[in-house]
Design a protein around this motif. Structure first.
Motif, PDB file in Angstrom:
ATOM      1  N   MET A  48       0.842  -1.164   0.000  1.00  0.00           N
ATOM      2  CA  MET A  48       0.000   0.000   0.000  1.00  0.00           C
ATOM      3  C   MET A  48       0.900   1.243   0.000  1.00  0.00           C
ATOM      4  SD  MET A  48      -3.071   1.028   2.629  1.00  0.00           S
ATOM      5  CE  MET A  48      -3.845  -0.559   2.547  1.00  0.00           C
ATOM      6  N   SER A  49       0.535   2.226  -0.779  1.00  0.00           N
ATOM      7  CA  SER A  49       1.359   3.422  -0.897  1.00  0.00           C
ATOM      8  C   SER A  49       1.266   4.293   0.348  1.00  0.00           C
ATOM      9  CB  SER A  49       0.938   4.229  -2.122  1.00  0.00           C
ATOM     10  OG  SER A  49      -0.310   4.832  -1.889  1.00  0.00           O
ATOM     11  N   GLU A  50       2.259   5.146   0.504  1.00  0.00           N
ATOM     12  CA  GLU A  50       2.269   6.034   1.664  1.00  0.00           C
ATOM     13  C   GLU A  50       1.103   7.010   1.622  1.00  0.00           C
ATOM     14  OE1 GLU A  50       5.980   7.896   2.636  1.00  0.00           O
ATOM     15  OE2 GLU A  50       7.095   6.114   2.042  1.00  0.00           O
ATOM     16  N   ALA A  51       0.708   7.429   0.437  1.00  0.00           N
ATOM     17  CA  ALA A  51      -0.421   8.359   0.297  1.00  0.00           C
ATOM     18  C   ALA A  51      -1.718   7.694   0.763  1.00  0.00           C
ATOM     19  CB  ALA A  51      -0.553   8.820  -1.149  1.00  0.00           C
ATOM     20  N   ALA A  52      -1.909   6.426   0.405  1.00  0.00           N
ATOM     21  CA  ALA A  52      -3.110   5.704   0.814  1.00  0.00           C
ATOM     22  C   ALA A  52      -3.132   5.513   2.335  1.00  0.00           C
ATOM     23  CB  ALA A  52      -3.190   4.358   0.109  1.00  0.00           C
ATOM     24  N   ILE A  53      -1.976   5.205   2.898  1.00  0.00           N
ATOM     25  CA  ILE A  53      -1.883   5.026   4.347  1.00  0.00           C
ATOM     26  C   ILE A  53      -2.184   6.347   5.061  1.00  0.00           C
ATOM     27  CG2 ILE A  53      -0.279   4.540   6.257  1.00  0.00           C
ATOM     28  CD1 ILE A  53       1.047   2.473   4.379  1.00  0.00           C
ATOM     29  N   ALA A  54      -1.648   7.435   4.547  1.00  0.00           N
ATOM     30  CA  ALA A  54      -1.893   8.753   5.141  1.00  0.00           C
ATOM     31  C   ALA A  54      -3.367   9.117   5.058  1.00  0.00           C
ATOM     32  CB  ALA A  54      -1.036   9.805   4.449  1.00  0.00           C
ATOM     33  N   LYS A  55      -4.006   8.789   3.930  1.00  0.00           N
ATOM     34  CA  LYS A  55      -5.429   9.087   3.751  1.00  0.00           C
ATOM     35  C   LYS A  55      -6.270   8.294   4.762  1.00  0.00           C
ATOM     36  CE  LYS A  55      -8.999   9.987   0.586  1.00  0.00           C
ATOM     37  NZ  LYS A  55      -9.692  11.111   1.178  1.00  0.00           N
ATOM     38  N   LYS A  56      -5.949   7.008   4.919  1.00  0.00           N
ATOM     39  CA  LYS A  56      -6.678   6.177   5.882  1.00  0.00           C
ATOM     40  C   LYS A  56      -6.456   6.678   7.308  1.00  0.00           C
ATOM     41  CE  LYS A  56      -7.270   1.977   3.307  1.00  0.00           C
ATOM     42  NZ  LYS A  56      -7.249   0.534   3.303  1.00  0.00           N
ATOM     43  N   GLN A  57      -5.235   7.094   7.617  1.00  0.00           N
ATOM     44  CA  GLN A  57      -4.949   7.623   8.947  1.00  0.00           C
ATOM     45  C   GLN A  57      -5.756   8.891   9.197  1.00  0.00           C
ATOM     46  OE1 GLN A  57      -3.332   6.163  11.399  1.00  0.00           O
ATOM     47  NE2 GLN A  57      -3.859   7.890  12.714  1.00  0.00           N
ATOM     48  N   GLU A  58      -5.898   9.719   8.180  1.00  0.00           N
ATOM     49  CA  GLU A  58      -6.697  10.941   8.297  1.00  0.00           C
ATOM     50  C   GLU A  58      -8.170  10.593   8.539  1.00  0.00           C
ATOM     51  OE1 GLU A  58      -8.055  14.770   5.603  1.00  0.00           O
ATOM     52  OE2 GLU A  58      -6.337  13.575   4.950  1.00  0.00           O
ATOM     53  N   LEU A  59      -8.693   9.584   7.839  1.00  0.00           N
ATOM     54  CA  LEU A  59     -10.075   9.138   8.047  1.00  0.00           C
ATOM     55  C   LEU A  59     -10.279   8.630   9.472  1.00  0.00           C
ATOM     56  CD1 LEU A  59     -10.807   7.258   4.691  1.00  0.00           C
ATOM     57  CD2 LEU A  59     -11.784   9.424   5.449  1.00  0.00           C
ATOM     58  N   VAL A  60      -9.309   7.902   9.992  1.00  0.00           N
ATOM     59  CA  VAL A  60      -9.389   7.388  11.358  1.00  0.00           C
ATOM     60  C   VAL A  60      -9.417   8.555  12.345  1.00  0.00           C
ATOM     61  CG1 VAL A  60      -8.151   6.098  13.157  1.00  0.00           C
ATOM     62  CG2 VAL A  60      -8.359   5.140  10.858  1.00  0.00           C
ATOM     63  N   GLU A  61      -8.569   9.557  12.113  1.00  0.00           N
ATOM     64  CA  GLU A  61      -8.525  10.725  13.007  1.00  0.00           C
ATOM     65  C   GLU A  61      -9.847  11.485  12.987  1.00  0.00           C
ATOM     66  OE1 GLU A  61      -5.080  12.932  11.807  1.00  0.00           O
ATOM     67  OE2 GLU A  61      -3.715  11.353  12.476  1.00  0.00           O
ATOM     68  N   ILE A  62     -10.439  11.647  11.811  1.00  0.00           N
ATOM     69  CA  ILE A  62     -11.726  12.344  11.688  1.00  0.00           C
ATOM     70  C   ILE A  62     -12.814  11.560  12.412  1.00  0.00           C
ATOM     71  CG2 ILE A  62     -13.539  13.015  10.052  1.00  0.00           C
ATOM     72  CD1 ILE A  62     -11.239  13.696   8.070  1.00  0.00           C
ATOM     73  N   ALA A  63     -12.846  10.242  12.197  1.00  0.00           N
ATOM     74  CA  ALA A  63     -13.853   9.395  12.852  1.00  0.00           C
ATOM     75  C   ALA A  63     -13.646   9.393  14.364  1.00  0.00           C
ATOM     76  CB  ALA A  63     -13.793   7.978  12.298  1.00  0.00           C
TER      77      ALA A  63
END
Length: 166
Positions: A1-16
């Motif tokens: 998984m790319s770093e951009a995808a991981i960062a995006k998922k981490q951002e979604l987790v933080e928002i949730a």
């Protein structure tokens, strides 16, 4: 998984996580089998009440729940999951979803969070039976008015008795 995808998922987790922490009530539902019209109507009813509903990946919401300190929600995050967040009303999301589930039998409450505590399906359904904030305030008002009303009726009865005696 790319770093951009991981960062995006981490951002979604933080928002949730932030939404879970800020919410007075959270209701987790299984919406599998609802028609597009039913989902649209449910979203409209919730939006009109100031409640936000999101369809989130189970891995995202599960990580967010752990980050928010809400242990024991893993069973709720199986299958298609939608989460309703209410920052102001505690009763409203449960009440709206429970009412909607009466007409849309495919909608199923899985559980939720009530004022920072994990709640089972049964607890969320019990919450739905309570009156909303306005209903509770009107009940309180009628209880507060009862003694004044009784005194006024007693005074009226005494004055009518004295009026008949004269």
């Amino acid at each position: 998984m790319s770093e951009a995808a991981i960062a995006k998922k981490q951002e979604l987790v933080e928002i949730a996580t932030a939404k879970l922490q800020e919410s007075a009530a959270v209701v987790v539902v299984d919406y599998l089998g609802l028609t597009v019209l039913e989902v649209t109507e449910l979203r409209k009813q919730l939006r009109d009440a100031g409640i936000e509903i999101k369809v989130l990946k189970n891995s995202v919401i599960s990580r967010a729940a752990v980050a928010a300190g809400l242990e024991g929600m893993d069973d709720m995050f199986k299958g298609p999951t939608a989460v309703a967040f209410s920052t102001e009303e505690v009763v409203a999301p449960a009440k709206i979803i429970a009412e909607f589930a009466k007409t849309a039998s495919k909608l199923e409450i899985k559980g939720g969070v009530i004022e920072g505590k994990v709640a089972s399906k049964e607890e969320v359904e019990a919450l739905a039976t309570l009156p909303n904030r306005d209903g509770l305030l009107s009940m309180l008002l009628s209880v507060l008015q009862a003694p004044v009303r009784n005194v006024a009726l007693a005074i009226k009865a005494v004055s009518e008795q004295k009026g008949e005696a004269a």
